[in-house]
Design an enzyme around this catalytic site. Structure first.
Site: not given
Ligand code: CO
Length: 208
Positions: A41, A43, A45, A97, A100
């Site tokens: 992803c 993302d 993080r 994750h 998400c």
């Protein structure tokens, strides 16, 4: 993080690398031979290399919203083709994750414009697994499970490609599904039944 900080960090990083190995960048410049293709992803993080402890040259990386493998997405399909047919990676990993945002957004009743067709693929995952998901009362657990099922379905999407089918047959390429638990930092192997999926979907998706 502003641009000045980035360039200062870059200088420090170069200095650190050269202390460890004066030939570090000469070696990198020679080429890459990663054994793993990571599809994760976007993302901020969930940093691909850092969470795996991998360095430059070790992992070929593709990231998009909610780690999707969509057959008409020229971007992900080019990455898969290049990684498998030219770099000869030995494994492909789809890593989702928990928490998400893409998965959460897909389950909202909202018109999200250009994101609609992308997120629709996640709703399709929900539809396929509707029975199991609807039976989960706890909303948080339901989202966690959808994250896992989405990873599984994206692995299946990889197995549907001629590239993966051919590389499996010729040299034993494997596909794995992982979830990064953002609450603990732990990487979870979903232990997807690669050969089972392959056998199951070949009836319809046998390309090679
Ligand atoms: Co995400």
């Amino acid at each position: 993080m502003n641009q000045d900080t980035v360039f200062k960090n870059n200088k420090d990083w170069i200095a650190e690398r050269l202390v460890v190995d004066p030939d570090y960048f000469n070696t990198l410049a020679k080429g890459q031979k990663p054994e793993l293709l990571y599809i994760g992803c976007s993302d901020s993080r969930v940093t691909a290399e850092e969470l795996m402890g991998a360095g430059p040259g070790e992992v070929f990386v593709h990231r998009n919203i909610a780690n999707m493998v969509i057959s008409i997405d020229l971007n992900v399909m080019s990455v898969v083709n290049y990684a498998v047919d030219h770099l000869h990676v030995k494994q492909i990993v789809v890593c989702g994750h928990y928490a998400c945002g893409g998965i959460k957004a897909a389950m909202q009743s909202a018109d999200l414009g250009i994101l609609n067709p992308w997120l629709r693929n996640i709703r399709d995952v929900y539809r396929i697994h509707r029975k199991e998901l609807n039976a989960i009362e706890d909303e948080a657990k339901k989202y966690d499970r959808l994250v896992e099922l989405n990873v599984k379905e994206q692995c299946v999407n990889l197995i549907k490609t001629a590239t993966v089918q051919k590389a499996y047959r010729n040299r034993g390429l494997r596909v794995h599904g992982w979830v990064f638990d953002i609450h603990s930092g732990k990487l979870i192997d979903l232990k997807i039944d690669f050969e089972g999926y392959l056998k199951d979907i070949m009836e319809i998706y046998h390309l090679d």
